[in-house]
Write an enzyme that holds these catalytic residues in place. Structure first.
Site, short mmCIF file in Angstrom:
data_model
loop_
_atom_site.label_atom_id
_atom_site.label_comp_id
_atom_site.label_asym_id
_atom_site.label_seq_id
_atom_site.Cartn_x
_atom_site.Cartn_y
_atom_site.Cartn_z
N GLY A 158 14.88 -9.05 -33.49
CA GLY A 158 15.75 -8.34 -34.41
C GLY A 158 17.13 -8.95 -34.38
O GLY A 158 17.30 -10.14 -34.10
N ARG A 159 18.16 -8.13 -34.65
CA ARG A 159 19.52 -8.65 -34.68
C ARG A 159 19.91 -9.30 -33.35
O ARG A 159 20.45 -10.40 -33.32
CB ARG A 159 20.51 -7.52 -35.00
N ILE A 160 19.66 -8.58 -32.26
CA ILE A 160 20.05 -9.11 -30.95
C ILE A 160 19.19 -10.30 -30.57
O ILE A 160 19.69 -11.30 -30.04
CB ILE A 160 19.98 -8.00 -29.88
N ARG A 180 6.32 -7.35 -34.29
CA ARG A 180 5.20 -6.72 -34.98
C ARG A 180 4.76 -7.57 -36.18
O ARG A 180 3.60 -7.57 -36.57
CB ARG A 180 5.59 -5.32 -35.45
N ILE A 235 16.79 -7.05 -21.48
CA ILE A 235 18.07 -6.55 -21.97
C ILE A 235 17.85 -5.45 -23.00
O ILE A 235 18.78 -4.94 -23.60
CB ILE A 235 18.87 -7.74 -22.60
N ARG A 237 14.92 -2.26 -23.28
CA ARG A 237 14.69 -0.92 -22.77
C ARG A 237 13.80 -0.98 -21.53
O ARG A 237 12.79 -1.70 -21.51
CB ARG A 237 14.03 -0.03 -23.83
N ASP A 261 18.77 -5.65 -16.89
CA ASP A 261 19.96 -4.83 -17.18
C ASP A 261 19.56 -3.39 -17.49
O ASP A 261 20.43 -2.53 -17.59
CB ASP A 261 20.73 -5.42 -18.38
N GLU A 266 16.89 5.35 -15.45
CA GLU A 266 18.29 5.08 -15.06
C GLU A 266 19.00 6.37 -14.69
O GLU A 266 18.77 7.41 -15.33
CB GLU A 266 19.00 4.38 -16.22
N HIS A 284 22.99 -1.64 -16.56
CA HIS A 284 22.99 -1.37 -18.00
C HIS A 284 24.38 -1.58 -18.61
O HIS A 284 24.99 -0.67 -19.17
CB HIS A 284 22.49 0.04 -18.29
#
Length: 327
Positions: A158-160, A180, A235, A237, A261, A266, A284
């Site tokens: 995606g964007r990241i 996907r 980075i 989830r 991260d 958490e 995180h």
């Protein structure tokens, strides 16, 4: 009553601790209501009658939504919104927004830093200097791993993911990915399965969102496919990783190292990961700069302002993108 005065009268629920800049802006534009945590048992009769919006870091359940019959919008602080029951929100006609784009570059920077820390052991090398080991024992041992010659796979383009890929391009590393579906116009090698990607690379960076389809997707089978020279970086989830399987793979040498991260529960980090000498762990902090968190706060509140002044959301999540504001 002017439009500004009408907006000022809108009650926005802010559960628990929230970003100070966002709180200041909410106080200036709306009537802020606070409860200690996002717990429907804390909702008062007054809140039931008046609250029309929520600004939160997530953790918004169906029960909390149902406790607020006037609720129209949930402004989630962060790009991930897996802790918001978005399906229930859509059924109730409640808009959900998040804060994409403004944190993309910061998180991508963190991913690259975490990858380098993991393969070159830079945090341990700094400790070697600071604790006097360099003076007492000489040079820090040569790092067993390097970025040179690595082939990187990105889980979640995606964007990241795209921002991470741009940075890796500058390192001269070949890149492949699993999504996907294939991303139109992208020249990187696409693998229709995560296992196929893991088999094709030796470095796997997970940027996948947390959802039912990605729950523990990075499991023993995927880690085994990555191989004994493999490096895993997360980075995205923590829920996307089978943490006991990861700890076992690190202990047995099924993979070489991991940089994390994010974690499943958490701030509780499994002791097996904390004790592993071949991990680089962060609390995180992917988007945790003052610059980026302020931009996220502004977008979170801008969604509320736009919704109650123009009756539209700026960055709706896909599940509620087609919802119309109530008249």
């Amino acid at each position: 009553m002017t439009k500004a005065e009408q907006q000022q009268a809108v009650a926005i629920l802010v559960p628990g601790h929230f970003n100070d800049h966002a709180v200041g802006r909410i106080d200036g534009a709306f009537s802020r209501v606070w409860i200690e945590r996002a717990d429907p048992s804390l909702v008062t009769d007054e809140m039931r009658r008046t609250v029309r919006g929520i600004a939160a870091f997530g953790g918004i359940t169906a029960a909390l939504m149902d406790a607020l019959p006037k609720l129209e919008i949930i402004a989630n602080f962060g790009v991930g919104y897996d802790s918001v029951d978005v399906r229930h929100a859509a059924q109730r006609g409640i808009m959900v927004t998040n804060t994409p784009d403004v944190l993309t570059e910061e998180v991508a920077d963190t991913a690259i830093g975490l990858l380098i820390n993991t393969v070159r052991e830079l945090p341990r090398a700094e400790t070697w200097l600071r604790d006097g080991s360099w003076l007492r024992n000489g040079n820090y041992p040569l790092s067993r791993l390097t970025l040179r010659g690595r082939h990187v796979g990105i889980f979640g383009m995606g964007r990241i993911g795209l921002a991470i890929a741009r940075r890796l391009d500058a390192f001269g590393l070949p890149i492949a990915y699993h999504n996907r579906r294939r991303v139109e116009g992208l020249s990187y090698d696409y693998h229709p399965t995560l296992k196929g990607l893991a088999e094709a690379v030796d470095t796997l960076i997970s940027v996948a969102p947390g959802r039912a389809s990605t729950e523990r997707a990075v499991n023993a089978e995927i880690l085994s496919a990555l191989g004994p020279n493999g490096v895993f970086v997360n980075i995205g989830r923590g829920s996307t990783v089978d943490e006991p399987a990861l700890a076992a793979a690190l202990a047995s040498g099924s993979i070489a190292a991991a940089g994390l991260d994010v974690f499943a529960d958490e701030p509780n980090v499994p002791e097996a990961l904390l004790a592993a000498p071949n991990t680089s762990l962060l609390p995180h902090v992917g988007s945790a700069s003052q610059h980026t968190r302020r931009a996220m706060a502004d977008l979170c509140v801008d969604n509320l302002v736009s919704w109650f002044s123009q009756r539209r959301a700026l960055t709706p999540v896909p599940e509620t993108a087609n919802l119309q504001a109530r008249s």
